[in-house]
Write an enzyme that holds these catalytic residues in place. Structure first.
Site, PDB file in Angstrom:
ATOM      1  N   SER A  50       0.988  -1.415  -0.037  1.00  0.00           N
ATOM      2  CA  SER A  50      -0.316   0.225  -0.030  1.00  0.00           C
ATOM      3  C   SER A  50       0.592   0.623   0.541  1.00  0.00           C
ATOM      4  O   SER A  50       0.260   2.415  -0.053  1.00  0.00           O
ATOM      5  CB  SER A  50      -1.157   0.183   1.473  1.00  0.00           C
ATOM      6  N   THR A 175      -1.243   2.821   4.003  1.00  0.00           N
ATOM      7  CA  THR A 175      -1.211   4.043   3.662  1.00  0.00           C
ATOM      8  C   THR A 175      -0.094   4.346   4.882  1.00  0.00           C
ATOM      9  O   THR A 175      -0.602   3.739   5.790  1.00  0.00           O
ATOM     10  CB  THR A 175      -2.093   5.202   4.018  1.00  0.00           C
ATOM     11  N   THR A 193       1.583   7.062   0.378  1.00  0.00           N
ATOM     12  CA  THR A 193       0.606   6.153   0.283  1.00  0.00           C
ATOM     13  C   THR A 193       0.954   5.575  -1.824  1.00  0.00           C
ATOM     14  O   THR A 193       1.040   6.244  -2.146  1.00  0.00           O
ATOM     15  CB  THR A 193      -0.695   6.156   0.672  1.00  0.00           C
ATOM     16  N   ARG A 203      -6.387  10.008  -9.508  1.00  0.00           N
ATOM     17  CA  ARG A 203      -7.181  10.173  -8.382  1.00  0.00           C
ATOM     18  C   ARG A 203      -6.595  10.139  -7.006  1.00  0.00           C
ATOM     19  O   ARG A 203      -5.504   9.407  -7.066  1.00  0.00           O
ATOM     20  CB  ARG A 203      -7.996   8.620  -8.404  1.00  0.00           C
ATOM     21  N   THR A 226      -5.808   7.415   7.539  1.00  0.00           N
ATOM     22  CA  THR A 226      -5.565   5.946   6.361  1.00  0.00           C
ATOM     23  C   THR A 226      -7.038   5.511   6.272  1.00  0.00           C
ATOM     24  O   THR A 226      -7.862   5.741   7.547  1.00  0.00           O
ATOM     25  CB  THR A 226      -4.641   4.884   7.061  1.00  0.00           C
ATOM     26  N   GLY A 227      -6.901   4.758   5.118  1.00  0.00           N
ATOM     27  CA  GLY A 227      -8.901   4.575   4.882  1.00  0.00           C
ATOM     28  C   GLY A 227      -9.116   5.154   3.599  1.00  0.00           C
ATOM     29  O   GLY A 227      -8.371   5.391   3.034  1.00  0.00           O
TER      30      GLY A 227
END
Ligand code: GLY
Length: 313
Positions: A50, A175, A193, A203, A226-227
Site C-alpha cells: 500500500s 497508507t 501511500t 485519483r 488512513t482508509g
C-alpha cells in the site's frame, strides 16, 4: 507544547521502521528528518502493498504514489500526488516544502520536479503487485469480446465507476502515517501511500491533501489518516481532529469524534486516524477494527504497541 521526551508514533505497518527515525531523534535530529527516514524505509519495503515500491497499481497497471509532510512549528508543508516512477515521494514532498514556493505538485509536474532535484527514476511494480493486478483484471474485467475494448479502458457512462469503487473500498486502502516530536518540541507528520488499489488514474486520496490526511501544529498536536481517503477529504479530517483538541477535547475524545463524524456520512469504506496531542499523549482510532499504533521514544529499546479505540457505527 509541554516539554516531552522526543518520540515517534506510526501506523501498524511502521513498527520496526521507527528504529531509524528514533535513532536520529536520540542523536538530536529533527522531527522532519526522523519522519522522512522512517517513512522512506516503509516506501522501500516491497512487502507493503500500500506504500511505495510494491504498492498495488492503478487501473492501468501503473504504480502511482502520493505523499505529504508537515512541519508543526512553521505550518509549512509539501505534498505530491499521482507520481509515477519515483519511490521516495515523502522526500519529494519535503523538497516541495523546502525548495519551492508551492505546497503541492502532481503528476508529470511532480515527476519533472523530482528529476530536477536529482531523484532517480525506477520501476515500482513488483512481481507480486503485477500478479495481483492480473488477478484483479481477471476477476473484474473479464475477457473483452472480439474487437471490443476491455471495460477498464472504456471510460463512458456505462463504466459504473462508483459501484465498482464501492466494491473495492472494503480492503483496498493502505497508507503509512508517522508523527514525531524532537528535542525542541517540534512536531512533524508524514503520510505516504500508493492509494486505493486499482484506482482510477489521477485519483488523489487524502494523503497528499493537507488538512485531510495530514495535519500538525506544535501548539495543539497532530493527526494523520488512513482508509478511504475521499471520506477524510470531505471532512478535512486531520485538521478537524487537531481542531477538536485545540478546542478543549482530550486526544481520545477528538479521535473518537473524528471517527463518529465519518460514521455519520454513512458511506462505504473504513477510516482510521493516528494522533498526538501537545502533552505528548498518543492515540489511534478506527471505524472498522481494534486499532493499534506503534510508539518509540529515545529511551525505548523497541517499538511499543499501543491500543487505540474502535468507534462502531
Ligand atoms: N488513505 C489513502 C487513500 O485513500 O489514498
Amino acid at each position: 507544547m509541554a516539554k516531552v521526551k522526543p518520540f515517534m508514533i506510526g501506523t501498524k505497518n511502521a513498527g520496526k521502521f521507527l528504529y531509524a527515525g528514533t535513532e536520529m531523534l536520540r542523536n538530536g535530529g529533527s522531527a522532519i528528518d526522523a519522519v522522512e527516514a522512517s517513512t522512506k524505509l516503509v516506501e522501500a519495503n516491497p512487502k507493503d502493498d500500500s506504500v511505495g515500491y510494491g504498492g498495488v497499481p492503478n487501473l492501468l497497471g501503473k504504480v502511482e504514489l502520493d505523499a505529504s509532510i508537515m512541519d508543526g512549528g512553521t505550518l509549512r508543508t509539501g505534498s505530491v500526488g499521482a507520481v509515477k516512477g519515483y519511490i521516495h515521494v515523502i522526500s519529494i514532498a519535503r523538497m516541495v516544502m523546502e525548495k519551492t514556493p508551492h505546497v503541492m505538485l502532481v503528476g508529470s509536474g511532480a515527476e519533472l520536479f523530482a528529476k530536477a532535484m536529482g531523484f532517480k527514476k525506477q520501476n515500482l511494480l513488483t512481481k507480486e503487485a503485477k500478479a495481483s493486478y492480473q488477478s484483479f483484471l481477471k476477476r473484474y474485467a473479464g475477457q473483452p469480446k472480439e474487437g471490443e475494448k476491455p471495460w477498464y479502458v472504456k471510460y463512458d457512462v456505462d463504466f459504473g465507476l462508483r459501484e465498482w469503487y464501492d466494491k473495492l473500498t472494503e480492503k483496498q486502502h493502505g497508507t503509512v502515517n508517522i508523527i514525531a516530536i524532537d528535542k525542541n518540541g517540534d512536531i512533524c507528520s508524514g503520510v505516504s501511500t500508493s492509494g486505493t488499489a486499482f484506482k482510477f488514474p489521477g485519483r488523489l486520496g487524502d494523503s497528499p491533501i493537507i488538512g485531510a490526511g495530514n495535519y500538525c501544529d506544535n501548539r495543539f498536536g497532530a493527526a494523520a489518516c488512513t482508509g478511504r481517503g475521499e471520506l477524510a477529504i470531505r471532512l478535512s479530517l486531520a485538521r478537524t481532529i487537531v481542531s477538536y483538541m485545540e478546542n478543549g477535547m482530550t486526544i481520545r475524545e477528538a479521535c473518537a469524534r473524528g471517527m463518529k463524524d465519518i460514521n455519520e456520512l454513512h458511506e462505504k469504506g473504513d477510516m482510521n486516524c493516528l494522533a498526538m496531542d501537545n502533552k505528548g499523549n498518543t492515540m489511534s482510532a478506527s471505524t472498522a477494527r481494534e486499532s493499534i499504533h506503534w510508539y518509540m521514544d529515545t529511551d525505548s529499546k523497541e517499538p511499543e504497541e499501543r491500543k487505540g479505540i474502535w468507534i462502531k457505527e
